[in-house]
Structures are given as C-alpha cells and as structure tokens.
Design a protein around this motif. Structure first.
Motif, mmCIF file in Angstrom:
data_model
loop_
_atom_site.group_PDB
_atom_site.id
_atom_site.type_symbol
_atom_site.label_atom_id
_atom_site.label_comp_id
_atom_site.label_asym_id
_atom_site.label_seq_id
_atom_site.Cartn_x
_atom_site.Cartn_y
_atom_site.Cartn_z
ATOM 1 N N ARG A 204 35.174 25.328 33.576
ATOM 2 C CA ARG A 204 34.661 26.317 34.523
ATOM 3 C C ARG A 204 33.341 25.859 35.112
ATOM 4 O O ARG A 204 32.341 25.742 34.405
ATOM 5 C CB ARG A 204 34.453 27.660 33.819
ATOM 6 C CG ARG A 204 35.745 28.277 33.334
ATOM 7 C CD ARG A 204 35.511 29.613 32.669
ATOM 8 N NE ARG A 204 36.776 30.242 32.323
ATOM 9 C CZ ARG A 204 36.885 31.372 31.665
ATOM 10 N NH1 ARG A 204 35.781 32.027 31.288
ATOM 11 N NH2 ARG A 204 38.069 31.890 31.377
ATOM 12 N N GLN B 237 35.491 36.001 38.121
ATOM 13 C CA GLN B 237 36.888 35.597 37.976
ATOM 14 C C GLN B 237 36.967 34.105 38.225
ATOM 15 O O GLN B 237 36.439 33.603 39.210
ATOM 16 C CB GLN B 237 37.760 36.323 39.015
ATOM 17 C CG GLN B 237 37.729 37.835 38.890
ATOM 18 C CD GLN B 237 38.321 38.320 37.574
ATOM 19 O OE1 GLN B 237 39.332 37.795 37.133
ATOM 20 N NE2 GLN B 237 37.692 39.311 36.969
ATOM 21 N N TRP B 238 37.616 33.408 37.334
ATOM 22 C CA TRP B 238 37.744 31.956 37.462
ATOM 23 C C TRP B 238 39.160 31.610 37.906
ATOM 24 O O TRP B 238 40.132 32.080 37.342
ATOM 25 C CB TRP B 238 37.439 31.289 36.107
ATOM 26 C CG TRP B 238 36.038 31.593 35.645
ATOM 27 C CD1 TRP B 238 35.654 32.623 34.842
ATOM 28 C CD2 TRP B 238 34.855 30.881 35.992
ATOM 29 N NE1 TRP B 238 34.288 32.602 34.657
ATOM 30 C CE2 TRP B 238 33.775 31.531 35.346
ATOM 31 C CE3 TRP B 238 34.590 29.747 36.767
ATOM 32 C CZ2 TRP B 238 32.453 31.098 35.455
ATOM 33 C CZ3 TRP B 238 33.276 29.313 36.878
ATOM 34 C CH2 TRP B 238 32.225 29.984 36.234
ATOM 35 N N ALA B 239 39.232 30.785 38.945
ATOM 36 C CA ALA B 239 40.538 30.419 39.480
ATOM 37 C C ALA B 239 40.613 28.915 39.648
ATOM 38 O O ALA B 239 39.608 28.260 39.928
ATOM 39 C CB ALA B 239 40.755 31.104 40.829
ATOM 40 N N ALA B 240 41.827 28.381 39.491
ATOM 41 C CA ALA B 240 42.024 26.936 39.640
ATOM 42 C C ALA B 240 41.634 26.512 41.047
ATOM 43 O O ALA B 240 41.912 27.201 42.022
ATOM 44 C CB ALA B 240 43.486 26.577 39.362
ATOM 45 N N SER B 241 40.978 25.368 41.141
ATOM 46 C CA SER B 241 40.653 24.824 42.471
ATOM 47 C C SER B 241 41.935 24.388 43.138
ATOM 48 O O SER B 241 42.904 24.011 42.492
ATOM 49 C CB SER B 241 39.727 23.619 42.337
ATOM 50 O OG SER B 241 38.618 23.932 41.547
ATOM 51 N N GLN B 270 38.216 25.097 36.803
ATOM 52 C CA GLN B 270 38.271 26.352 37.545
ATOM 53 C C GLN B 270 36.926 26.642 38.188
ATOM 54 O O GLN B 270 35.866 26.287 37.646
ATOM 55 C CB GLN B 270 38.635 27.493 36.596
ATOM 56 C CG GLN B 270 40.044 27.371 36.042
ATOM 57 C CD GLN B 270 40.419 28.592 35.231
ATOM 58 O OE1 GLN B 270 39.631 29.056 34.427
ATOM 59 N NE2 GLN B 270 41.606 29.113 35.465
ATOM 60 N N SER B 271 36.958 27.323 39.306
ATOM 61 C CA SER B 271 35.736 27.709 39.979
ATOM 62 C C SER B 271 35.723 29.225 40.168
ATOM 63 O O SER B 271 36.720 29.895 39.918
ATOM 64 C CB SER B 271 35.634 26.989 41.319
ATOM 65 O OG SER B 271 34.318 27.114 41.815
ATOM 66 N N ALA B 273 36.270 32.552 41.653
ATOM 67 C CA ALA B 273 37.151 33.047 42.709
ATOM 68 C C ALA B 273 36.333 33.841 43.714
ATOM 69 O O ALA B 273 35.329 34.466 43.366
ATOM 70 C CB ALA B 273 38.237 33.925 42.088
ATOM 71 N N GLN B 274 36.772 33.837 44.951
ATOM 72 C CA GLN B 274 36.062 34.580 45.992
ATOM 73 C C GLN B 274 36.340 36.072 45.906
ATOM 74 O O GLN B 274 35.602 36.886 46.435
ATOM 75 C CB GLN B 274 36.453 34.044 47.383
ATOM 76 C CG GLN B 274 35.906 32.650 47.660
ATOM 77 C CD GLN B 274 34.384 32.622 47.791
ATOM 78 O OE1 GLN B 274 33.746 33.631 48.060
ATOM 79 N NE2 GLN B 274 33.799 31.464 47.570
ATOM 80 N N ASP B 275 37.449 36.422 45.272
ATOM 81 C CA ASP B 275 37.673 37.849 45.044
ATOM 82 C C ASP B 275 37.552 38.090 43.552
ATOM 83 O O ASP B 275 37.849 37.219 42.736
ATOM 84 C CB ASP B 275 39.063 38.261 45.542
ATOM 85 C CG ASP B 275 40.153 37.406 44.932
ATOM 86 O OD1 ASP B 275 41.050 37.951 44.290
ATOM 87 O OD2 ASP B 275 40.080 36.160 45.069
ATOM 88 N N PHE B 276 37.086 39.268 43.180
ATOM 89 C CA PHE B 276 36.894 39.564 41.775
ATOM 90 C C PHE B 276 37.200 41.024 41.555
ATOM 91 O O PHE B 276 37.128 41.849 42.454
ATOM 92 C CB PHE B 276 35.469 39.225 41.336
ATOM 93 C CG PHE B 276 34.446 39.613 42.355
ATOM 94 C CD1 PHE B 276 34.052 38.710 43.329
ATOM 95 C CD2 PHE B 276 33.913 40.890 42.380
ATOM 96 C CE1 PHE B 276 33.133 39.059 44.293
ATOM 97 C CE2 PHE B 276 32.989 41.256 43.341
ATOM 98 C CZ PHE B 276 32.596 40.340 44.305
#
Lengths: 282, 282
Positions: A204, B237-241, B270-271, B273-276
């Motif tokens: 992360r 929220q962490w999401a896969a790049s 993961q980075s 997320a733009q939505d959370f």
C-alpha cells in the motif's frame, strides 16, 4: 523544513513524509524524503529523512552504493540495519562536516528507519546526526522528524499500538494537514506508505497531490468538523466574585505610582463560574 | 519554557498564559507570566512574558519602578507603551547581557503587550529580545510566545477578528490544552484575562487550576469529541493500480544490488482509491 511521521502499530507500520525543501523562502523545491528498500519476501525497510538536504541525500546515497561487509541488504536484524545507517551518517560527517563548517552550515540530519526482516517483528527507529538512535516501543509508538510540533497533539490524543493501520494513516494525514496549514516549509505532494505486518513487501503506497480525493476530504472535513465541535462546546460563564474574594482570583496587578495599591474594586472582577451552560445549538 | 497567547478581536482582547518555569527537568517552579497595569477608566495594559525568567522579571521590574520621563503610565499611545517596554528590554540587556554571556546564557526574552488607552482602540504587540516589536492586525489577529507550535493549528483554523471574546477564550484554552499535553515545560495554573473593548478596566479574569470545572470540561470534552469526529471520518480505501501504472504511483524504491531494478510487481501495490466509503457508525 520537512515533516515526517511514522508509527509502529500492532498490525504493521505507517510512514508519511512531505516533499518540500528550501534554502530560504526564494529557493523552494520538491524532493522526496522517503526511500524504500525491498527484497520481496525477505525484507522491507523504509527510510525517512529531515534536515540539510545535501547531507541526507549523501547518507542515502552512501547506503545505496555500499558494497562493504555490512550493508542494508545483508544486516541480520533491524538493529544492525540501524547501525548501518548510523555508520553512513558518520562517514558522511567525516567527509563533509568540516567543509560545511567553513560556510557556517550545521551538519544537521535526522532519520526515521522502520521495517521488517523475515522471521522477526517489525521495528521502528529514530536516528540522529551523531549516528546513534533510539527505538519505538508500545509506550512511545511513533516518531516525528522535522517540523514536528504542530502535528504532535493530535497523535498524542489518538494513537496507541492497537490503533488500526487505516486509522494510523488517517491520523498521520490529519497531523500533516495541521502542519501544512501552519508552516510554509512543509508541502505537498506527500508520500504515504502503509506496511502490513509479515507481508514482507510493499502493498500500500500513495503519492498524494492536492487533487487526491481522500486527502481533500481529510483537509476539508476535519477542519469543518472541528469548527462544529468547537461551536458545541459550552461557552465560559463569568460570575461576580464573592465579597472578600481571595487574591488568587485577582489578576496580577501593578498599580500606577500615584494610587494606593489595590485602589480598584476587586469584587467587580468577574471570574469563570464553576457551572456553565450548554453549547451552541448543534 | 512557557506558552502565552493573545488575540485582538473586534470586541476586545483575550490573554492566556501558563505559569511553569524550569532550569532543567529537576528544577521546575511556578511563576506568573502575566502582569496587568490598570488605571481604572483611563488605561488597561497586559504584559505576557516568555524566555529567561531572570531577564523577563528584570524587564518587568524596570517598567514597574520607572520614574523616568516616559513610563508605562504616561505614554500617550500604545505604540509609546511598546517603546517603553522595548527600552526596558534594552536597559536590562545593557546591564546584564555580558555577564550572562560569561556563563553561556543567551539574553532570551519575548513579550506580548496588549491593551487600551482611553480614546484610542485596543491594540496588540509582540516584542523581541532586541527591544523592537510588531503589531497585530486583522490579517494576523493573534500572537504566541514560548512553546507556540503545538497550539497554533487550532487557532489558525478557528480564530478571525470577528470571533467573539468567549470563543476566543475557549480557543485559547484548547490551544493551551494541546500544548500542555505535548510539552512538559508548560504547566498549570493558567491566567486567563478577557478584556472588553472600551471597558478601560479588568472585568473578567480567572486563574485556572486543574480542578476548575470549565477547564476540566475543555480538557475532557475536546479530546473525546475529537476522537468521535476522527472515528466518523471515512477510512482510506486501497485499490489495485491499473496495469501500466505510472511511476508516480509507486514508492521510491531502491532494489538489492543483486536484482534487476524494478524486479518487483508494481501492479500489486495498492494505492488510495479516489472514491471511499462512509466512516464508522457515529
């Protein structure tokens, strides 16, 4: 000047650093303060730096280039890694400090080192210009370097070792936001790395610019909610002191030389009432 | 080290100071940092001090004892009062600085001066060791001296010249509370003085010990409410790049010398997320 913060929590580590550097207000640049060393599945080490940029870059470069017996890649424990970094600081000091002194520049650097080596728990250290260091523990689960004071109270209020990684990241961002608002030598973008215990890899990471939605939410919402909480706190109530009020409830007064001491009327000075009303409507 | 804060608001002035002084951690004492000069109906002046205690006490004593042409009691304007204080600092410097230097002690002092003279608006100044000073304005309506950084963010977020006197006092107490929690050189009791514009007398003063109900409410409630607000903020929220993620979304990595650069799998980092999602249940 920089602000970096790192936390050692039960479930892993949180690292956050800014990227502003300056040599005076007319010489402001962007440089990353975070460096990550990963040998996937075997070790992850994160180094945050603050202080004189040329000094800290020289230390980092020394570590990266090292082909000695003891390097950051073959050190057996995190303490050994800390000693490698400490020795790098001392090597750079031996090479550069005298020349810096000639120009009236202090050999000023501080580092945060954290990470995990396979088979061992994750650990967190703070290193000084002298190359020595201290380690974080459950009673002191975080370190800050650089402009640390603005962002300290919120961490003191909220973070313990049992804090989750996401809450730790949230708190670090709030701490950074408070610092950014009050000191121009700290600036975006930010590097945020959340290390999950025993993952032995970086899973992360985010580089946060001012248009990152999550950071904007923290920036806008925290301040707005603070104002709301503030408005809801009861107002102070001022009440007349009782006759014969003790001297301790009077301000430390100096009287004009042409008046008798205490010529004013002490009873008319109101003090904070012990009972107070409710706050503003929520 | 001390923490003092003062605000110049549309409806008057707020002053808050602590009372802890120390010459090292085994030599901690209680001394008031506030001194009030009142000629009822004609002038009220409040002086807050920070720095070397013997220096600041000497400056205060010089002002109180002065029988010169220009004193704090006959100065015509607040600027003239500031010059009187500045001159007192310089007199003490002339008398004591050399001897202090012999013992490696800096001539270190700073003051906040505020108040009102009949017929003129209230004003607020900050004075330096050199005896010169600056004045507060609507764009910079407060000053802090001593350990100022811990308590600065909350004032920056909340205080403007239109803030009421009671809200100013409330904010000053929160600012002080944050400082007290994070720095042992600042301590209770506190002196709080709220000056109402054109009153030309002290009408509201409190010396706050740790059993003062209002201060305890601030101390307990603010922290509790902050924790509540914190819990309500959305979690990251962490999401896969995405495949082919740009280098800017990867941590600044150094790889082991025996591996190819970038041997890890960048896509699995993961980075943010733009939505959370929403926050914890309120």
């Amino acid at each position: 000047m920089t602000y970096c913060v790192a936390m050692r929590l039960d479930t892993g580590l949180v690292f956050l650093s800014d990227t502003r550097t300056n040599a005076g207000v007319d010489h402001v640049s962007t440089f990353r303060k975070m460096l990550v060393f990963e040998r996937t599945g075997e070790r992850v080490l994160v180094l945050l730096s603050a202080g004189n940029l040329a000094v800290t870059q020289a230390v980092r470069q020394h570590i990266v280039e090292a082909r000695d017996t003891d390097t950051i890649w073959n050190a057996k424990t995190l303490t050994d890694v800390a000693r490698v970094v400490g020795n790098a600081i001392r090597e750079v000091y031996a090479r550069d400090a005298k020349a810096l002194e000639t120009f009236g520049v202090d050999f000023n650097c501080s580092f945060i080192l954290g990470g995990q080596i396979a088979g061992q728990p994750s650990r967190l250290f703070q290193l000084y210009s002298a190359g020595n260091f201290i380690e974080a523990s459950s009673v002191n689960p975080y370190f800050q370097i650089g402009e640390s004071k603005y962002g300290k109270p919120i961490i003191d209020r909220l973070v313990t070792p049992s804090t989750s990684l996401d809450d730790g990241a949230k708190c670090a961002l709030i701490s950074m936001d408070s610092t950014l608002r009050s000191n121009v030598s700290v600036g975006l973008p930010l590097d945020l790395l959340v290390y999950e215990e025993n993952s032995l890899r970086v899973t992360r990471f985010a580089s946060l610019t001012d248009d990152n939605a999550y950071y904007k939410m923290i920036h806008d919402t925290w301040g707005a909610r603070l104002r709301q909480v503030f408005a809801e706190l009861p107002e102070p109530q001022w009440a007349a002191s009782a006759p014969g009020a003790s001297a301790a409830s009077l301000p430390p007064l100096a009287s004009p030389p042409d008046e008798m001491p205490g010529a004013g009327d002490p009873v008319s000075v109101q003090s904070l009432a012990q009972d107070f009303g409710g706050g503003a409507p929520g």
